[in-house]
Design an enzyme around this catalytic site. Structure first.
Site, PDB file in Angstrom:
ATOM      1  N   LYS A  25      -0.804  -8.086  -3.022  1.00  0.00           N
ATOM      2  CA  LYS A  25      -2.085  -7.370  -3.020  1.00  0.00           C
ATOM      3  C   LYS A  25      -1.841  -5.889  -3.295  1.00  0.00           C
ATOM      4  O   LYS A  25      -1.063  -5.246  -2.609  1.00  0.00           O
ATOM      5  CB  LYS A  25      -2.804  -7.554  -1.681  1.00  0.00           C
ATOM      6  CG  LYS A  25      -4.196  -6.929  -1.638  1.00  0.00           C
ATOM      7  CD  LYS A  25      -4.973  -7.375  -0.409  1.00  0.00           C
ATOM      8  CE  LYS A  25      -4.550  -6.638   0.831  1.00  0.00           C
ATOM      9  NZ  LYS A  25      -4.981  -5.217   0.847  1.00  0.00           N
ATOM     10  N   THR A  26      -2.526  -5.368  -4.305  1.00  0.00           N
ATOM     11  CA  THR A  26      -2.323  -3.988  -4.727  1.00  0.00           C
ATOM     12  C   THR A  26      -3.570  -3.138  -4.486  1.00  0.00           C
ATOM     13  O   THR A  26      -4.690  -3.653  -4.374  1.00  0.00           O
ATOM     14  CB  THR A  26      -1.971  -3.922  -6.224  1.00  0.00           C
ATOM     15  OG1 THR A  26      -3.035  -4.520  -6.983  1.00  0.00           O
ATOM     16  CG2 THR A  26      -0.676  -4.660  -6.502  1.00  0.00           C
ATOM     17  N   GLY A  74       0.755  -5.815   5.578  1.00  0.00           N
ATOM     18  CA  GLY A  74       1.101  -4.603   4.844  1.00  0.00           C
ATOM     19  C   GLY A  74       2.174  -3.799   5.535  1.00  0.00           C
ATOM     20  O   GLY A  74       3.356  -3.994   5.306  1.00  0.00           O
ATOM     21  N   LYS A 107     -12.424  -4.170  -4.028  1.00  0.00           N
ATOM     22  CA  LYS A 107     -13.634  -4.163  -3.188  1.00  0.00           C
ATOM     23  C   LYS A 107     -14.833  -3.582  -3.958  1.00  0.00           C
ATOM     24  O   LYS A 107     -15.464  -2.618  -3.537  1.00  0.00           O
ATOM     25  CB  LYS A 107     -13.406  -3.382  -1.891  1.00  0.00           C
ATOM     26  CG  LYS A 107     -12.387  -4.005  -0.951  1.00  0.00           C
ATOM     27  CD  LYS A 107     -12.333  -3.253   0.380  1.00  0.00           C
ATOM     28  CE  LYS A 107     -11.329  -3.877   1.333  1.00  0.00           C
ATOM     29  NZ  LYS A 107      -9.940  -3.613   0.924  1.00  0.00           N
ATOM     30  N   SER A 117     -11.506  -6.759   9.423  1.00  0.00           N
ATOM     31  CA  SER A 117     -10.687  -6.682  10.632  1.00  0.00           C
ATOM     32  C   SER A 117     -10.800  -5.348  11.344  1.00  0.00           C
ATOM     33  O   SER A 117     -10.194  -5.160  12.393  1.00  0.00           O
ATOM     34  CB  SER A 117      -9.213  -6.943  10.270  1.00  0.00           C
ATOM     35  OG  SER A 117      -8.749  -6.003   9.314  1.00  0.00           O
ATOM     36  N   ASP A 141       0.817  -1.214   0.000  1.00  0.00           N
ATOM     37  CA  ASP A 141       0.000   0.000   0.000  1.00  0.00           C
ATOM     38  C   ASP A 141       0.853   1.268   0.000  1.00  0.00           C
ATOM     39  O   ASP A 141       0.783   2.090   0.924  1.00  0.00           O
ATOM     40  CB  ASP A 141      -0.932  -0.009   1.212  1.00  0.00           C
ATOM     41  CG  ASP A 141      -1.806  -1.242   1.247  1.00  0.00           C
ATOM     42  OD1 ASP A 141      -2.146  -1.756   0.166  1.00  0.00           O
ATOM     43  OD2 ASP A 141      -2.145  -1.704   2.358  1.00  0.00           O
ATOM     44  N   ASP A 201     -20.975  -2.340  -6.320  1.00  0.00           N
ATOM     45  CA  ASP A 201     -22.043  -1.670  -7.064  1.00  0.00           C
ATOM     46  C   ASP A 201     -22.875  -2.711  -7.807  1.00  0.00           C
ATOM     47  O   ASP A 201     -22.628  -3.916  -7.695  1.00  0.00           O
ATOM     48  CB  ASP A 201     -21.433  -0.650  -8.032  1.00  0.00           C
ATOM     49  CG  ASP A 201     -22.293   0.595  -8.191  1.00  0.00           C
ATOM     50  OD1 ASP A 201     -23.525   0.435  -8.320  1.00  0.00           O
ATOM     51  OD2 ASP A 201     -21.743   1.707  -8.171  1.00  0.00           O
ATOM     52  N   GLN A 239      -7.641  -4.064  13.839  1.00  0.00           N
ATOM     53  CA  GLN A 239      -7.321  -5.060  14.857  1.00  0.00           C
ATOM     54  C   GLN A 239      -6.252  -5.994  14.294  1.00  0.00           C
ATOM     55  O   GLN A 239      -6.413  -6.551  13.220  1.00  0.00           O
ATOM     56  CB  GLN A 239      -8.570  -5.876  15.198  1.00  0.00           C
ATOM     57  CG  GLN A 239      -9.782  -5.036  15.560  1.00  0.00           C
ATOM     58  CD  GLN A 239      -9.760  -4.551  16.992  1.00  0.00           C
ATOM     59  OE1 GLN A 239      -9.133  -5.160  17.840  1.00  0.00           O
ATOM     60  NE2 GLN A 239     -10.438  -3.456  17.259  1.00  0.00           N
ATOM     61  N   TYR A 240      -5.159  -6.176  15.023  1.00  0.00           N
ATOM     62  CA  TYR A 240      -4.077  -7.027  14.553  1.00  0.00           C
ATOM     63  C   TYR A 240      -4.074  -8.373  15.261  1.00  0.00           C
ATOM     64  O   TYR A 240      -4.230  -8.453  16.482  1.00  0.00           O
ATOM     65  CB  TYR A 240      -2.732  -6.337  14.747  1.00  0.00           C
ATOM     66  CG  TYR A 240      -2.525  -5.164  13.809  1.00  0.00           C
ATOM     67  CD1 TYR A 240      -2.359  -5.383  12.444  1.00  0.00           C
ATOM     68  CD2 TYR A 240      -2.522  -3.862  14.285  1.00  0.00           C
ATOM     69  CE1 TYR A 240      -2.183  -4.317  11.570  1.00  0.00           C
ATOM     70  CE2 TYR A 240      -2.351  -2.788  13.421  1.00  0.00           C
ATOM     71  CZ  TYR A 240      -2.176  -3.018  12.067  1.00  0.00           C
ATOM     72  OH  TYR A 240      -2.008  -1.970  11.210  1.00  0.00           O
TER      73      TYR A 240
END
Length: 475
Positions: free
Chosen positions: A272-273, A441, A305, A363, A250, A308, A422-423
């Site tokens: 993951k982008t 990340g 994500k 999360s 990120d 629609d 939350q980790y």
């Protein structure tokens, strides 16, 4: 009052009924439990509280706080808390729209272990919803106790989600006691036992030989079961590279993404982008990213994500500046828009052998992806398994071994940030919650040596995976 006399007493006050009853699910049942009536009988309440406390004690459960599932179990948990001098918290069905707006009320410390108290378990969904709410405020849930387990698979489902269920008695035991005392006939016993067998929860949709339970299967075995090429490829990568780590890169420039992808590429199965945060997105960047994916053997997951209607997501997926379907092996979607969103994405990505993950849980603290929403999401995935290969979730949502679960918010030590993230540790996610892939990340890209830290996460994730295969947990 021993368990046998408690069962007889529950029958006497009509807390246990036999006949023909329509359950909330619409299924007709020959037995019904109306345990709310217990509150009118202090002797029963007292016995239930003692019985559940003894059940927890005999099971070796360790905890520092109690929480009753609303609403029937609340008075039971309250009585246990008072009699045993144990602190208690209350979970609301829904947050207040005024005041503190809390879902969990009471005094507690982050990291404390909470024991969930329930009256009846069928599917285990209410226990899981309560556990999720408790986890969002930093309370750990490893175990739950219940007065009555209907013996329809709820305990197995909870175990798949990392929660051990201990029951005072189950439905077969109730039948045994009531039959022995002449309270019910042979025909009633036969009818209820048949109902139990015919209405088990979470049975595989195909014969067990084709889809065995997931918890004891390794990546290679699961790859062989998968029909979707992306799921098969991903499990193959996880086995070949011995990694269950996904890196969420990120950062905001293309050069940063490519540099980090090259550094951590040897240790990950998925990159993951979030391409819409890049300040300098270009087709050249995409080609370089694809080259790195081939070089290091990882899949690209664009965390779009989608949320629609079907027609709109078709264009968002295939067109515009990013043309996500052209280069991303995997994307994801919220199920809030209904199954049309899957149809829209599949119309674009299906022919290109792309895959989708549905967001079943999140999360972040206070999110709404819980309970019935999560159950509906799983159902959508099962009905579209030719395109949906799994879930973004904080735990396993289904025992089907062909679905993969990816869990965000993972760090080597537990905690949370100031924005409500939350980790969880790799061991909690993989071994206890039986998820499949840890998503990391900031823990990697903010490190002074991202490659070394990625290696540490890879090792931690695989250690947890092997503990799961060997039947070990942290409890």
């Amino acid at each position: 009052m021993d368990s046998e006399n408690l069962i007889l007493r529950l029958f006497d006050v009509n807390a246990v009924k036999f006949g023909t009853f329509t359950l909330k699910s619409g299924i007709e049942s020959p037995v019904y439990f109306d345990l709310r009536v217990m509150v009118s009988y202090p002797d029963i309440m007292d016995a239930v509280a003692d019985t559940l406390f003894d059940t927890a004690k005999k099971s070796g459960v360790e905890y520092s706080v109690l929480c009753g599932v609303p609403y029937t179990a609340l008075p039971i948990a309250t009585l246990m808390a008072v009699k045993q001098k144990v602190p208690m918290v209350i979970r609301r069905k829904e947050a207040k729209s005024y005041g503190t707006k809390k879902m969990i009320e009471g005094a507690f410390q982050e990291g404390e272990v909470c024991l969930i108290v329930e009256d009846v378990v069928t599917t285990g969904s209410s226990v899981m919803e309560t556990a999720q709410s408790l986890a969002e405020v930093g309370l750990k849930v490893k175990d739950a106790i219940v007065l009555l387990d209907r013996a329809q698979g709820g305990a197995d489902r909870l175990r798949d989600s990392g929660i051990n269920l201990y029951s005072a008695f189950d439905l077969p035991r109730i039948l045994e006691v009531l039959h022995a005392h002449g309270k019910i006939t042979d025909e009633v016993v036969k009818s209820v036992k048949a109902f139990i067998q015919e209405n088990m929860v979470n049975l595989p949709q195909e014969p067990a030989a084709k889809k065995p339970r997931r918890e004891y299967l390794g990546y290679q075995a699961r790859a062989e079961l998968c029909q979707h090429p992306v799921a098969k490829q991903l499990f193959g990568i996880m086995e070949d590279k011995q990694t269950n780590l996904a890196f969420s890169v990120d950062v905001t420039t293309s050069s940063q993404v490519l540099e980090l992808a090259d550094q951590v590429g040897p240790y990950i199965c998925v990159l993951k982008t979030h391409v819409d945060i890049l300040e300098d997105f270009s087709s050249t960047f995409i080609q370089s990213l694809q080259d790195l994916a081939e070089k290091h053997n990882f899949l690209i997951f664009e965390d779009r994500k989608f949320a629609d209607i079907g027609n709109t997501v078709q264009h968002q997926y295939s067109s515009g500046m990013y043309k996500i379907s052209e280069w991303s092996h995997i994307t994801n979607a919220h199920s809030v828009a209904g199954p049309g969103i899957i149809s829209g994405l599949k119309a674009v990505g299906g022919a290109k052998n792309r895959a989708c993950l549905l967001i079943g849980q999140m999360s972040s603290s206070g999110n709404l992806a819980t309970g019935e929403y999560t159950k509906a999401t799983v159902k959508m995935a099962e009905e579209n398994s030719d395109f949906v290969i799994g879930f973004i979730s904080t735990s396993s949502l289904t025992p089907d071994p062909t679905f993969i679960h990816m869990t965000p918010g993972v760090k080597l030590s537990e905690g949370k940030d100031n924005l409500g993230q939350q980790y969880l540790t790799p061991a909690e996610v993989i071994t206890n919650r039986k998820s499949d892939i840890i998503i990391v990340g900031r823990g990697i890209y903010q490190a002074s040596n991202p490659a070394e830290v990625a290696r540490q996460y890879q090792e931690a994730g695989m250690k947890a995976y092997h503990q799961l295969l060997e039947g070990e947990t942290d409890r």
